[in-house]
Design a protein around this motif. Structure first.
Motif, PDB file in Angstrom:
ATOM      1  N   LYS A  93       0.839  -1.203   0.000  1.00 25.76           N
ATOM      2  CA  LYS A  93       0.000   0.000   0.000  1.00 25.76           C
ATOM      3  C   LYS A  93       0.868   1.244   0.000  1.00 25.76           C
ATOM      4  O   LYS A  93       1.912   1.295   0.667  1.00 25.76           O
ATOM      5  CB  LYS A  93      -0.901   0.026   1.241  1.00 25.76           C
ATOM      6  N   LEU A  94       0.409   2.234  -0.745  1.00 27.78           N
ATOM      7  CA  LEU A  94       1.083   3.536  -0.745  1.00 27.78           C
ATOM      8  C   LEU A  94       0.277   4.468   0.133  1.00 27.78           C
ATOM      9  O   LEU A  94      -0.912   4.681  -0.120  1.00 27.78           O
ATOM     10  CB  LEU A  94       1.160   4.082  -2.174  1.00 27.78           C
ATOM     11  N   TRP A  95       0.914   5.005   1.164  1.00 32.65           N
ATOM     12  CA  TRP A  95       0.239   5.881   2.111  1.00 32.65           C
ATOM     13  C   TRP A  95       0.751   7.306   1.956  1.00 32.65           C
ATOM     14  O   TRP A  95       1.948   7.544   1.780  1.00 32.65           O
ATOM     15  CB  TRP A  95       0.494   5.433   3.551  1.00 32.65           C
ATOM     16  N   LYS A  96      -0.188   8.233   2.049  1.00 35.54           N
ATOM     17  CA  LYS A  96       0.172   9.647   2.039  1.00 35.54           C
ATOM     18  C   LYS A  96      -0.039  10.180   3.449  1.00 35.54           C
ATOM     19  O   LYS A  96      -1.123  10.010   4.025  1.00 35.54           O
ATOM     20  CB  LYS A  96      -0.727  10.390   1.051  1.00 35.54           C
ATOM     21  N   VAL A  97       0.986  10.768   3.986  1.00 35.72           N
ATOM     22  CA  VAL A  97       0.887  11.337   5.328  1.00 35.72           C
ATOM     23  C   VAL A  97       1.025  12.839   5.185  1.00 35.72           C
ATOM     24  O   VAL A  97       2.053  13.336   4.742  1.00 35.72           O
ATOM     25  CB  VAL A  97       2.011  10.775   6.232  1.00 35.72           C
ATOM     26  N   SER A  98      -0.028  13.531   5.529  1.00 33.17           N
ATOM     27  CA  SER A  98       0.006  14.989   5.314  1.00 33.17           C
ATOM     28  C   SER A  98      -0.510  15.716   6.548  1.00 33.17           C
ATOM     29  O   SER A  98      -1.249  15.171   7.361  1.00 33.17           O
ATOM     30  CB  SER A  98      -0.843  15.356   4.093  1.00 33.17           C
ATOM     31  N   GLU A  99      -0.107  16.961   6.634  1.00 29.75           N
ATOM     32  CA  GLU A  99      -0.476  17.771   7.781  1.00 29.75           C
ATOM     33  C   GLU A  99      -1.611  18.703   7.409  1.00 29.75           C
ATOM     34  O   GLU A  99      -1.728  19.168   6.292  1.00 29.75           O
ATOM     35  CB  GLU A  99       0.717  18.618   8.233  1.00 29.75           C
ATOM     36  N   ARG A 100      -2.400  18.922   8.415  1.00 32.26           N
ATOM     37  CA  ARG A 100      -3.451  19.913   8.223  1.00 32.26           C
ATOM     38  C   ARG A 100      -3.381  20.815   9.447  1.00 32.26           C
ATOM     39  O   ARG A 100      -3.565  20.362  10.567  1.00 32.26           O
ATOM     40  CB  ARG A 100      -4.800  19.215   8.120  1.00 32.26           C
ATOM     41  N   ASP A 101      -3.094  22.091   9.232  1.00 31.84           N
ATOM     42  CA  ASP A 101      -3.042  22.981  10.388  1.00 31.84           C
ATOM     43  C   ASP A 101      -3.919  24.220  10.197  1.00 31.84           C
ATOM     44  O   ASP A 101      -3.846  25.179  10.959  1.00 31.84           O
ATOM     45  CB  ASP A 101      -1.591  23.391  10.694  1.00 31.84           C
ATOM     46  N   LYS A 102      -4.730  24.202   9.168  1.00 38.60           N
ATOM     47  CA  LYS A 102      -5.671  25.301   8.966  1.00 38.60           C
ATOM     48  C   LYS A 102      -7.002  24.703   8.580  1.00 38.60           C
ATOM     49  O   LYS A 102      -7.074  23.643   7.974  1.00 38.60           O
ATOM     50  CB  LYS A 102      -5.194  26.214   7.833  1.00 38.60           C
ATOM     51  N   ARG A 103      -8.046  25.408   8.953  1.00 37.38           N
ATOM     52  CA  ARG A 103      -9.338  24.943   8.450  1.00 37.38           C
ATOM     53  C   ARG A 103     -10.179  26.148   8.035  1.00 37.38           C
ATOM     54  O   ARG A 103     -10.044  27.238   8.592  1.00 37.38           O
ATOM     55  CB  ARG A 103     -10.060  24.102   9.494  1.00 37.38           C
ATOM     56  N   ASN A 108     -21.172  29.870   3.932  1.00 38.90           N
ATOM     57  CA  ASN A 108     -22.475  30.517   3.827  1.00 38.90           C
ATOM     58  C   ASN A 108     -23.611  29.552   4.059  1.00 38.90           C
ATOM     59  O   ASN A 108     -24.591  29.854   4.717  1.00 38.90           O
ATOM     60  CB  ASN A 108     -22.633  31.158   2.442  1.00 38.90           C
ATOM     61  N   LEU A 109     -23.498  28.382   3.517  1.00 35.68           N
ATOM     62  CA  LEU A 109     -24.633  27.475   3.520  1.00 35.68           C
ATOM     63  C   LEU A 109     -24.691  26.576   4.750  1.00 35.68           C
ATOM     64  O   LEU A 109     -25.676  25.919   4.987  1.00 35.68           O
ATOM     65  CB  LEU A 109     -24.631  26.612   2.258  1.00 35.68           C
ATOM     66  N   LYS A 110     -23.599  26.514   5.503  1.00 35.54           N
ATOM     67  CA  LYS A 110     -23.675  25.727   6.721  1.00 35.54           C
ATOM     68  C   LYS A 110     -22.993  26.490   7.849  1.00 35.54           C
ATOM     69  O   LYS A 110     -22.106  27.302   7.635  1.00 35.54           O
ATOM     70  CB  LYS A 110     -23.047  24.341   6.529  1.00 35.54           C
ATOM     71  N   ASP A 111     -23.449  26.204   9.064  1.00 33.87           N
ATOM     72  CA  ASP A 111     -22.867  26.924  10.188  1.00 33.87           C
ATOM     73  C   ASP A 111     -21.648  26.182  10.718  1.00 33.87           C
ATOM     74  O   ASP A 111     -21.213  25.192  10.150  1.00 33.87           O
ATOM     75  CB  ASP A 111     -23.904  27.172  11.288  1.00 33.87           C
ATOM     76  N   GLU A 112     -21.109  26.681  11.821  1.00 33.05           N
ATOM     77  CA  GLU A 112     -19.834  26.139  12.288  1.00 33.05           C
ATOM     78  C   GLU A 112     -19.906  24.676  12.670  1.00 33.05           C
ATOM     79  O   GLU A 112     -18.905  23.970  12.668  1.00 33.05           O
ATOM     80  CB  GLU A 112     -19.324  26.954  13.489  1.00 33.05           C
ATOM     81  N   ASP A 113     -21.083  24.214  13.037  1.00 29.29           N
ATOM     82  CA  ASP A 113     -21.200  22.801  13.398  1.00 29.29           C
ATOM     83  C   ASP A 113     -21.396  21.909  12.185  1.00 29.29           C
ATOM     84  O   ASP A 113     -21.476  20.700  12.322  1.00 29.29           O
ATOM     85  CB  ASP A 113     -22.372  22.593  14.359  1.00 29.29           C
ATOM     86  N   GLY A 114     -21.558  22.520  11.047  1.00 27.84           N
ATOM     87  CA  GLY A 114     -21.790  21.728   9.849  1.00 27.84           C
ATOM     88  C   GLY A 114     -23.248  21.581   9.492  1.00 27.84           C
ATOM     89  O   GLY A 114     -23.601  21.028   8.468  1.00 27.84           O
ATOM     90  N   ARG A 115     -24.113  22.067  10.329  1.00 32.42           N
ATOM     91  CA  ARG A 115     -25.556  21.955  10.027  1.00 32.42           C
ATOM     92  C   ARG A 115     -25.907  22.944   8.926  1.00 32.42           C
ATOM     93  O   ARG A 115     -25.401  24.062   8.882  1.00 32.42           O
ATOM     94  CB  ARG A 115     -26.388  22.268  11.265  1.00 32.42           C
ATOM     95  N   LEU A 116     -26.794  22.490   8.072  1.00 36.42           N
ATOM     96  CA  LEU A 116     -27.223  23.360   6.976  1.00 36.42           C
ATOM     97  C   LEU A 116     -28.050  24.522   7.529  1.00 36.42           C
ATOM     98  O   LEU A 116     -28.879  24.344   8.410  1.00 36.42           O
ATOM     99  CB  LEU A 116     -28.052  22.563   5.976  1.00 36.42           C
ATOM    100  N   PRO A 128     -15.377  32.519   2.956  1.00 35.88           N
ATOM    101  CA  PRO A 128     -14.724  31.711   4.002  1.00 35.88           C
ATOM    102  C   PRO A 128     -13.234  32.030   4.089  1.00 35.88           C
ATOM    103  O   PRO A 128     -12.587  32.281   3.069  1.00 35.88           O
ATOM    104  CB  PRO A 128     -14.933  30.279   3.523  1.00 35.88           C
ATOM    105  N   VAL A 129     -12.715  32.005   5.308  1.00 34.77           N
ATOM    106  CA  VAL A 129     -11.281  32.241   5.497  1.00 34.77           C
ATOM    107  C   VAL A 129     -10.655  31.026   6.176  1.00 34.77           C
ATOM    108  O   VAL A 129     -11.325  30.261   6.857  1.00 34.77           O
ATOM    109  CB  VAL A 129     -11.013  33.507   6.342  1.00 34.77           C
ATOM    110  N   LEU A 130      -9.338  30.898   5.965  1.00 31.59           N
ATOM    111  CA  LEU A 130      -8.622  29.798   6.608  1.00 31.59           C
ATOM    112  C   LEU A 130      -8.083  30.281   7.942  1.00 31.59           C
ATOM    113  O   LEU A 130      -7.345  31.259   8.006  1.00 31.59           O
ATOM    114  CB  LEU A 130      -7.460  29.341   5.719  1.00 31.59           C
ATOM    115  N   ARG A 131      -8.425  29.548   8.979  1.00 34.58           N
ATOM    116  CA  ARG A 131      -7.929  29.913  10.296  1.00 34.58           C
ATOM    117  C   ARG A 131      -7.041  28.794  10.816  1.00 34.58           C
ATOM    118  O   ARG A 131      -7.271  27.625  10.536  1.00 34.58           O
ATOM    119  CB  ARG A 131      -9.106  30.101  11.264  1.00 34.58           C
ATOM    120  N   PRO A 132      -6.047  29.122  11.600  1.00 36.91           N
ATOM    121  CA  PRO A 132      -5.166  28.058  12.117  1.00 36.91           C
ATOM    122  C   PRO A 132      -5.937  27.142  13.054  1.00 36.91           C
ATOM    123  O   PRO A 132      -6.881  27.554  13.712  1.00 36.91           O
ATOM    124  CB  PRO A 132      -4.084  28.818  12.888  1.00 36.91           C
TER     125      PRO A 132
END
Lengths: 420, 249
Positions: A93-103, A108-116, A128-132
């Motif tokens: 298997k080929l695995w990709k290991v990546s970092e995520r430090d912003k979200r 507009n269409l969904k709130d912070e919890d993900g609810r529509l 939308p903006v990327l925040r750390p």
């Protein structure tokens, strides 16, 4: 913690991956050296853990396929993500290991919890903006190379072209392209037409570090074959054949078993290969096929115990061997949690022990000695007291610094040069 | 450290024995240790057959060790001694078991063609005297139906077991194609009639030409299916099976 079955540094030494019997991969990352604590040279901390392989059941043959990770090999880093190959007995298997430090925040269409959100309530549009966020390391399987091996995969090796890699099982070696998972080229097939003539198996294989057309594979009869993929599609005929003539004075019924090569590694320079058999490590010059240029005795005191070691199956243990970054020192494991290092230039060797009881963290390792017969000096250990269940099969050496990783059953030890 | 029943003294360490008296004492113990090594190896191979997916490298190495011991024993003449003392079938069982047990269940599932004990009986036929080799090939041929009944084997490859049978049968086939049945007696004049009954052999051959591989397997498991067999004397049953095997190949 499970038994560690493979250890591998990546090409920069920043990451150290371990695979275990339970199919898990744990990646350690070296801490950035800080000026505040210069005496604490970069330590390795857990970076990512993921389940690489699961146990499978082959219904056709009624066989269980172990999830144990046999080998991990890193790909050279080409972007921000890290890629590694991990394999069990049957599937790579080929695995990709990546970092995520912003979200992203502010949809507009969904709130912070993900609810529509109700569209009629939306009055303002926002971008939308990327925040750390807290660092998250995620591992995703990018390719699964399955169903190409009838026998157990013992080696994988990334080619220097970074486009292909090879996987070797007991009787065959396949060449893969990273992009193609449903096909692989068979480049070596030593399966005899007549199954009763099966007297030799492939034990390890590796690609040349610089020449993408060259690779070597070792056998259970103590031979190494170097093949050139330019010569033919099926590399059944070797370009070079390395074999040391047998020493008639040492001949016994176990001669063949102890000559079986358990690991083969190219030097970083590409000029030499190192092989590990049960009692020795040998260095071969690619230009000389008839004998190795150097032979190092790992634990010759076991030569008179071969019968017992055959009885308890220890004679079949497969030890690995590694080069240091400059190809001047080689290292391999032994029993009783001992591992050995041989300096090729000074011809000095040392035996060290990886155990918590006998060394405190940050303490300098004390050289160990096994006494063969006669009087046992203080601090020496006699052959009969060795613990054969504590075997060091897997070790790794940092590509440029004197940092080594030693897997002792289910513990990982990382040793560094002492700081001045 | 790991003493488990087996004597720690290994014949590896006894290579330097000097003196005739000491040498004489050492020889039987060397044989004994060699024998126990052989036994141990066979047990290991049995174990590897019982495992789900045996480690091929280990099996191959153990099988090679066993072969090595047997070759040495054959050269010594020890093997012959063992054979004359105990019934031939018992020692062959041992040899047969090595090869059977060394294969994994995977090979069986793949339906690989696996000649039984060709390697071992090959060694015998080449190493031993003519008479004993004939005896061996006959007894090993007799073994074939028994082993086939366990559904372990596919088609037995009798190439290594060519004895007088095959030669005689070849002659028979050639002449049957060319000549008329009236000269049947001439055909069989060269053949030793004491081995088999003419009628049963002919009928056996005729019925076999229509059989496929699977059918011949069923033949082995139910030895009384062909009409010819009902007329056979009991001691010729096995020979009929041999004929069927050879014909099928």
């Amino acid at each position: 913690a499970d038994i560690i079955s493979t250890v591998e540094f990546n090409h920069t030494g920043e990451l150290l991956a371990t695979g275990d019997k339970g199919g898990r991969v744990v990646i350690f990352q070296r801490e950035q050296e800080s000026k505040n604590q210069p005496h604490r040279r970069g330590e390795y901390n857990v970076y990512s853990t993921f389940q690489s392989h699961e146990p499978e059941f082959d219904y056709l043959k009624s066989l269980e396929i172990e999830e144990k990770i046999n080998k991990i090999r890193w790909l050279p880093q080409q972007n921000a993500a890290y890629f590694l190959l991990s394999t069990n007995d049957k599937t790579v298997k080929l695995w990709k290991v990546s970092e995520r430090d912003k979200r992203p925040e502010g949809y507009n269409l969904k709130d912070e919890d993900g609810r529509l959100r109700d569209p009629s309530m939306i009055t303002v549009l926002r971008v939308p903006v990327l925040r750390p966020m807290d660092l998250m390391v995620e591992a995703t399987p990018r390719r699964v190379f399955a169903n190409a091996h009838t026998y157990h995969i013992n080696s994988i090796s990334v080619n220097s072209d970074y486009e292909t890699y090879m996987s070797a099982d007991d009787l065959r070696i396949n060449l893969w392209n990273f992009e193609i998972t449903n096909q692989s080229f068979n480049i070596v097939d030593i399966k005899p037409a007549n199954m009763e003539e099966r007297t030799e198996v492939i034990t390890a294989a590796e690609c040349h570090p610089h020449h993408c057309n060259t690779f070597v594979y070792s056998s259970s009869k103590g031979t190494i074959r170097l093949c050139d993929m330019r010569a033919a599609a099926l590399c059944d005929r070797h370009a070079k054949f390395f074999e040391e003539p047998e020493d008639p004075s040492n001949r016994s019924f176990f001669s063949e078993i102890i000559s079986s090569i358990s690991d083969v590694k190219f030097s970083h320079s590409g000029r030499y290969i190192m092989t590990r058999d049960y009692l020795t490590v040998k260095v071969w010059d690619l230009n000389m096929e008839n004998r190795p240029i150097e032979t190092y005795q790992v634990h010759d005191y076991l030569r008179s115990k071969l019968c017992s070691l055959y009885e308890n199956d220890c004679i079949f243990d497969k030890f690995e061997c590694v080069w240091n970054g400059s190809d001047s020192v080689i290292m391999t494991g032994s029993y009783n949690n001992f591992f050995r290092m041989f300096d090729r230039n000074t011809k000095r060797d040392v035996t060290l022990e990886a155990s918590r009881e006998n060394s405190k963290p940050r303490a300098i390792l004390k050289p160990r000695k096994v006494c063969v017969g006669g009087k046992r000096r203080k601090d020496e250990i006699s052959v009969d007291s060795l613990d054969f269940s504590k075997k060091i099969l897997h070790t790794a050496w940092h590509p440029s610094e004197n940092i080594i990783a030693v897997a002792a059953t289910n513990n990982l030890y990382i040793f560094q040069d002492k700081v001045n | 450290m790991f003493v488990r029943g087996l004597k720690r003294k290994c014949f590896d360490g006894e290579e330097d024995i000097e003196g005739t008296l000491a040498g004489i004492k050492a020889i039987p113990s060397y044989n004994l240790q060699r024998q126990s090594l052989l036994d141990m190896s066979l047990v290991k191979l049995q174990l590897c057959h019982m495992l789900v997916e045996p480690n091929l490298c280990r099996s191959v190495l153990i099988a090679n060790t066993v072969r090595q011991i047997q070759e040495e024993m054959t050269q010594d003449g020890t093997w012959q001694m063992i054979n004359t003392q105990s019934p031939g079938q018992a020692s062959l069982d041992r040899l047969v078991s090595t090869d059977i047990l060394c294969r994994s269940s995977r090979d069986q599932a793949e339906g690989k063609h696996l000649p039984a004990y060709g390697a071992f009986s090959k060694d015998f036929e080449s190493d031993q005297a003519q008479e004993s080799s004939e005896t061996m090939s006959t007894t090993s041929s007799v073994q074939a139906p028994r082993n086939l009944q366990s559904n372990v084997w596919e088609m037995e490859n009798p190439q290594e077991n060519k004895g007088n049978f095959q030669k005689s049968l070849d002659q028979i086939f050639e002449t049957l194609e060319n000549k008329s049945p009236n000269s049947v007696e001439d055909l069989f004049s060269e053949v030793d009639n004491s081995y088999y009954d003419l009628d049963t052999m002919l009928t056996g051959m005729m019925s076999n030409t229509k059989m496929g591989h699977c059918d011949s397997l069923e033949t082995f498991s139910s030895p009384t299916n062909t009409a010819s067999n009902s007329n056979c004397k009991s001691d010729l049953n096995d020979l009929d099976h041999i004929v069927e095997i050879l014909v099928e190949s």
